[in-house]
Design a protein around this motif. Sequence first.
Motif, PDB file in Angstrom:
ATOM      1  N   ALA A  84      -7.496  -2.812  -1.908  1.00 48.52           N
ATOM      2  CA  ALA A  84      -6.715  -3.729  -1.541  1.00 48.52           C
ATOM      3  C   ALA A  84      -7.541  -5.098  -2.589  1.00 48.52           C
ATOM      4  O   ALA A  84      -7.109  -5.740  -3.156  1.00 48.52           O
TER       5      ALA A  84
ATOM      6  N   ARG B  66       0.999  -1.028  -0.088  1.00 52.65           N
ATOM      7  CA  ARG B  66      -0.236   0.057   0.027  1.00 52.65           C
ATOM      8  C   ARG B  66       0.881   1.382  -0.132  1.00 52.65           C
ATOM      9  O   ARG B  66       1.686   1.559   0.889  1.00 52.65           O
TER      10      ARG B  66
ATOM     11  N   VAL C 107      -3.137   0.460  -4.098  1.00 50.84           N
ATOM     12  CA  VAL C 107      -2.550  -0.860  -3.484  1.00 50.84           C
ATOM     13  C   VAL C 107      -1.965  -1.616  -4.590  1.00 50.84           C
ATOM     14  O   VAL C 107      -2.523  -1.686  -5.663  1.00 50.84           O
TER      15      VAL C 107
END
Length: 262
Positions: free
Chosen positions: A79, A47, A57
């Motif tokens: 993510a 990240r 991400v």
Amino acid sequence: MPNRSSVAVAVRGAVTQDEAEHVRDAVGPEISALGHPVEQARVRLTRYGGRDLPMLVVAQVNVVVADRMVRSQLAASGADEAIDGAAAGLRWRLHRLGRRLAAERSGDILGLSPAGWRPVLLPSPPTGLLPVRERPRKLVRSKSCRLAVQDVDAAAFTMELRDYPFHLFSDDTTGAESVLYRGGPTGYRLLRTMAGPEPTGTSVPLTVRSWPAPVLPVAQAVETLNANPTRSFVFFTDPAIGRGRVLYRRYDGDLALLSPTW
């Protein structure tokens, strides 16, 4: 054969435990479904951002199958999106590799084409977190590797299997450092450190730049890339070593240098 629990996950930055576990849930089934032994399975979840920078991400999956490295990488604002996209790219590449391995066993030759290779539903990753013109970018990493001696078809297979935006290799006919990347009117473009005839007998639709890569010192290559924010890399011959090198943008916006081992 690796299963969910044997997928090694490395995290960088503010990555939660749930996000790391989602990596195994997304990637584990893809490698378990492959009909070939998988020697290694690793995932890196990073990240970037924070403070006044947008969040980004990057999920990168690396597996080794039949002594071939397969890589899938995707960047996204979240993510789960990055992980799921990288897993989808892995599925597609493992399927393509499985076809290639089956063809090798039977003696068939599989042609390559842009339409048959590039997963059109997967977005291309951004080149960095900040606008390139906001500040001059620095060279922060240098790495070298032994270049594979390949023809263009093999170079295309390697580039796509490893999800590279470009592939630096040694041309098997001339021995020149060469770069293959996606671009040009045919879908693939070839750059070389020396001018020469176009490759023959290739199955990859190819555009060959007729003039050699520019001769630049590294500092000038950095200036060139900083002055051209739409370019993701510069391929050049370094007069200090007489070899072809690639200066490219990292995900964090800074620059890295790839060189042949000498």
